[in-house]
Design a protein around this motif. Structure first.
Motif, PDB file in Angstrom:
ATOM      1  N   THR A 214      -2.387 -37.369  25.715  1.00  0.00           N
ATOM      2  CA  THR A 214      -2.189 -36.859  24.344  1.00  0.00           C
ATOM      3  C   THR A 214      -3.551 -36.754  23.670  1.00  0.00           C
ATOM      4  OG1 THR A 214       0.034 -37.758  24.142  1.00  0.00           O
ATOM      5  CG2 THR A 214      -1.170 -37.433  22.095  1.00  0.00           C
ATOM      6  N   PRO A 215      -3.908 -35.551  23.209  1.00  0.00           N
ATOM      7  CA  PRO A 215      -5.193 -35.425  22.486  1.00  0.00           C
ATOM      8  C   PRO A 215      -5.091 -36.016  21.084  1.00  0.00           C
ATOM      9  CG  PRO A 215      -4.041 -33.300  22.560  1.00  0.00           C
ATOM     10  CD  PRO A 215      -3.175 -34.282  23.305  1.00  0.00           C
ATOM     11  N   ARG A 216      -6.217 -36.059  20.370  1.00  0.00           N
ATOM     12  CA  ARG A 216      -6.165 -36.386  18.936  1.00  0.00           C
ATOM     13  C   ARG A 216      -5.649 -35.146  18.208  1.00  0.00           C
ATOM     14  NH1 ARG A 216     -11.429 -37.942  20.263  1.00  0.00           N
ATOM     15  NH2 ARG A 216     -12.327 -36.115  19.251  1.00  0.00           N
ATOM     16  N   TYR A 217      -5.032 -35.365  17.066  1.00  0.00           N
ATOM     17  CA  TYR A 217      -4.542 -34.223  16.274  1.00  0.00           C
ATOM     18  C   TYR A 217      -5.108 -34.284  14.864  1.00  0.00           C
ATOM     19  CZ  TYR A 217      -1.225 -33.053  19.935  1.00  0.00           C
ATOM     20  OH  TYR A 217      -0.678 -32.665  21.133  1.00  0.00           O
ATOM     21  N   LEU A 218      -5.456 -33.126  14.362  1.00  0.00           N
ATOM     22  CA  LEU A 218      -5.901 -33.014  12.962  1.00  0.00           C
ATOM     23  C   LEU A 218      -5.292 -31.721  12.419  1.00  0.00           C
ATOM     24  CD1 LEU A 218      -9.541 -33.505  11.613  1.00  0.00           C
ATOM     25  CD2 LEU A 218      -8.041 -31.692  10.772  1.00  0.00           C
ATOM     26  N   HIS A 219      -4.434 -31.866  11.428  1.00  0.00           N
ATOM     27  CA  HIS A 219      -3.759 -30.688  10.860  1.00  0.00           C
ATOM     28  C   HIS A 219      -4.368 -30.336   9.505  1.00  0.00           C
ATOM     29  CE1 HIS A 219      -0.898 -31.710  14.074  1.00  0.00           C
ATOM     30  NE2 HIS A 219      -0.605 -30.418  14.039  1.00  0.00           N
ATOM     31  N   LEU A 220      -4.926 -29.145   9.456  1.00  0.00           N
ATOM     32  CA  LEU A 220      -5.608 -28.675   8.245  1.00  0.00           C
ATOM     33  C   LEU A 220      -4.591 -28.177   7.231  1.00  0.00           C
ATOM     34  CD1 LEU A 220      -8.336 -26.611  10.110  1.00  0.00           C
ATOM     35  CD2 LEU A 220      -8.732 -28.714   8.787  1.00  0.00           C
ATOM     36  N   PRO A 221      -4.930 -28.271   5.954  1.00  0.00           N
ATOM     37  CA  PRO A 221      -4.004 -27.760   4.944  1.00  0.00           C
ATOM     38  C   PRO A 221      -3.852 -26.245   5.074  1.00  0.00           C
ATOM     39  CG  PRO A 221      -6.112 -28.280   3.963  1.00  0.00           C
ATOM     40  CD  PRO A 221      -6.174 -28.778   5.382  1.00  0.00           C
ATOM     41  N   LEU A 222      -2.743 -25.764   4.597  1.00  0.00           N
ATOM     42  CA  LEU A 222      -2.499 -24.325   4.668  1.00  0.00           C
ATOM     43  C   LEU A 222      -3.097 -23.633   3.456  1.00  0.00           C
ATOM     44  CD1 LEU A 222       1.179 -24.129   5.879  1.00  0.00           C
ATOM     45  CD2 LEU A 222      -0.937 -23.912   7.193  1.00  0.00           C
ATOM     46  N   ALA A 223      -3.605 -22.448   3.711  1.00  0.00           N
ATOM     47  CA  ALA A 223      -4.045 -21.607   2.594  1.00  0.00           C
ATOM     48  C   ALA A 223      -2.823 -20.819   2.137  1.00  0.00           C
ATOM     49  CB  ALA A 223      -5.138 -20.667   3.079  1.00  0.00           C
ATOM     50  N   THR A 224      -2.604 -20.791   0.852  1.00  0.00           N
ATOM     51  CA  THR A 224      -1.454 -20.044   0.330  1.00  0.00           C
ATOM     52  C   THR A 224      -1.947 -18.954  -0.621  1.00  0.00           C
ATOM     53  OG1 THR A 224      -1.199 -21.605  -1.487  1.00  0.00           O
ATOM     54  CG2 THR A 224       0.084 -22.052   0.493  1.00  0.00           C
ATOM     55  N   ASP A 225      -1.100 -17.972  -0.828  1.00  0.00           N
ATOM     56  CA  ASP A 225      -1.507 -16.894  -1.738  1.00  0.00           C
ATOM     57  C   ASP A 225      -1.178 -17.289  -3.181  1.00  0.00           C
ATOM     58  OD1 ASP A 225       1.170 -16.598  -2.119  1.00  0.00           O
ATOM     59  OD2 ASP A 225       1.342 -14.714  -1.009  1.00  0.00           O
ATOM     60  N   GLY A 226      -1.421 -16.375  -4.097  1.00  0.00           N
ATOM     61  CA  GLY A 226      -1.223 -16.683  -5.515  1.00  0.00           C
ATOM     62  C   GLY A 226       0.189 -17.147  -5.828  1.00  0.00           C
ATOM     63  N   ALA A 227       1.161 -16.717  -4.996  1.00  0.00           N
ATOM     64  CA  ALA A 227       2.555 -17.087  -5.249  1.00  0.00           C
ATOM     65  C   ALA A 227       2.935 -18.372  -4.514  1.00  0.00           C
ATOM     66  CB  ALA A 227       3.464 -15.940  -4.811  1.00  0.00           C
ATOM     67  N   GLY A 228       1.936 -19.005  -3.850  1.00  0.00           N
ATOM     68  CA  GLY A 228       2.226 -20.253  -3.142  1.00  0.00           C
ATOM     69  C   GLY A 228       2.786 -20.033  -1.743  1.00  0.00           C
ATOM     70  N   ARG A 229       2.801 -18.763  -1.277  1.00  0.00           N
ATOM     71  CA  ARG A 229       3.287 -18.486   0.087  1.00  0.00           C
ATOM     72  C   ARG A 229       2.171 -18.763   1.078  1.00  0.00           C
ATOM     73  NH1 ARG A 229       3.859 -12.916   1.504  1.00  0.00           N
ATOM     74  NH2 ARG A 229       2.197 -12.707   0.007  1.00  0.00           N
ATOM     75  N   LYS A 230       2.548 -19.251   2.269  1.00  0.00           N
ATOM     76  CA  LYS A 230       1.579 -19.404   3.349  1.00  0.00           C
ATOM     77  C   LYS A 230       1.044 -18.012   3.719  1.00  0.00           C
ATOM     78  CE  LYS A 230       1.296 -20.044   8.198  1.00  0.00           C
ATOM     79  NZ  LYS A 230       1.968 -19.810   9.445  1.00  0.00           N
ATOM     80  N   LEU A 231      -0.249 -17.905   3.903  1.00  0.00           N
ATOM     81  CA  LEU A 231      -0.785 -16.622   4.362  1.00  0.00           C
ATOM     82  C   LEU A 231      -0.311 -16.419   5.789  1.00  0.00           C
ATOM     83  CD1 LEU A 231      -4.494 -16.803   3.170  1.00  0.00           C
ATOM     84  CD2 LEU A 231      -2.512 -15.889   1.972  1.00  0.00           C
TER      85      LEU A 231
END
Ligand code: GLU
Length: 297
Positions: free
Chosen positions: A214-231
């Motif tokens: 099992t590798p290490r995991y690092l989950h980056l935050p999501l970038a969202t658009d002006g309406a809060g939707r995931k790009l």
């Protein structure tokens, strides 16, 4: 003296559309984590779902990465060329009784909120399209320490149930392929978007069933658009080709690397070299952030 294994990171785009700001954040984040450690960074094209992959999109993505100065070590790995490795993994799981064939359709599983009831609803019959599922042990809670999001726990049987390894249409599932290939490419640290955080317990379960590390995991935050939707590629967000330097600066700022984002640099490669020297893991943000449209223009 204890020597740490050299870091091997990776970026694994699906060629369903061109890179957009959200995928640049994953590419750059994984590149920085690996390169700042003096490690390697590999690229894998996850072309497992041909009906959703416009012709030539792999090339387009590789050209975008090259224009951004994000060069991988070695040739990119194509999942479409890895059928035998996945078939071998599935055969091992089936031989251990850990995987089973299933002819239930999506609508058969609707009554169970999409979670397979472990005993097939539809009896296998010759000619019916057959998927393969992992037998997920009841009650097992998979925990892992995400390097950015902190401790995570999931009861996989309750959350997703017996999940698909090979689809009824014959295509391999992302979960199986990603686990086989992360090991094959020697990946020691998976850095990717937080939309995949809840897939990680399935992947750890599969690694254990297959006897893989099992590798290490690092989950980056999501970038969202002006309406809060995931790009998303599917939402037709604008690609990055027009201004690679500006896109990199915006992605560095998003990743909390403000000093690097403000560096003078004439080329993407020069900016990346400066960013690698100044990279601070501790500055990575852990919550989703909105990006202004100009950031991904
Ligand atoms: N292929 C996936 C995507 O493009 C990423 C898989 C991963 O990083 O594990 O969203």
């Amino acid at each position: 003296m204890i020597r740490r294994m050299p870091t091997i990171g990776r970026f694994a785009p699906s060629p369903s559309g061109p890179l957009h700001f959200g995928s640049l954040v994953a590419a750059l984040g994984s590149w920085l984590c690996a390169r700042a450690d003096g490690g390697m960074w590999r690229v894998r094209i996850e072309d497992l779902d041909p009906p959703r992959e416009p012709a030539g999109m792999d090339r387009r993505i590789l050209d975008q990465l090259a224009a951004l100065g994000l060069a991988g070590d070695g040739e990119p790995l194509y999942q479409s060329a890895r059928h035998e490795a996945y078939a071998d993994a599935l055969a091992r799981l089936a031989a251990d009784g850990a995987a089973y064939p299933c002819t239930c359709s999506r609508s058969d599983l609707e009554a169970f909120a999409g979670i397979h009831p472990r005993t097939c609803v539809r009896a296998p019959a010759p000619g019916l399209p057959t998927a393969w599922r992992l037998r997920v042990p009841a009650g097992v809670v998979i925990g892992f320490d995400d390097a950015l999001q902190g401790p995570q726990r999931q009861n996989v049987a309750a959350a997703v149930g017996d999940f698909v390894l090979r689809r009824a249409d014959g295509f391999w599932s992302y979960q199986l392929a990603v686990v086989v290939d992360d090991t094959w490419q020697g990946v020691t640290e998976v850095v990717r978007g937080a939309d995949l955080l809840d897939s990680t317990p399935r992947q750890i379960l599969l690694q254990r069933a297959l006897g893989l590390p099992t590798p290490r995991y690092l989950h980056l935050p999501l970038a969202t658009d002006g309406a809060g939707r995931k790009l998303a590629k599917s939402a037709g967000d604008r690609p990055l080709d027009a201004a690679p330097l500006a896109s990199l600066r915006a992605a560095l700022a998003f990743l909390g690397q403000r000093e690097a984002a403000a560096m003078r640099a004439a080329t993407p490669a020069a900016l990346l070299a400066a960013a690698r020297e100044r990279f601070h893991r501790a500055s990575l943000p852990c919550t989703a952030a909105r990006v202004a449209p100009r950031d991904f223009a």
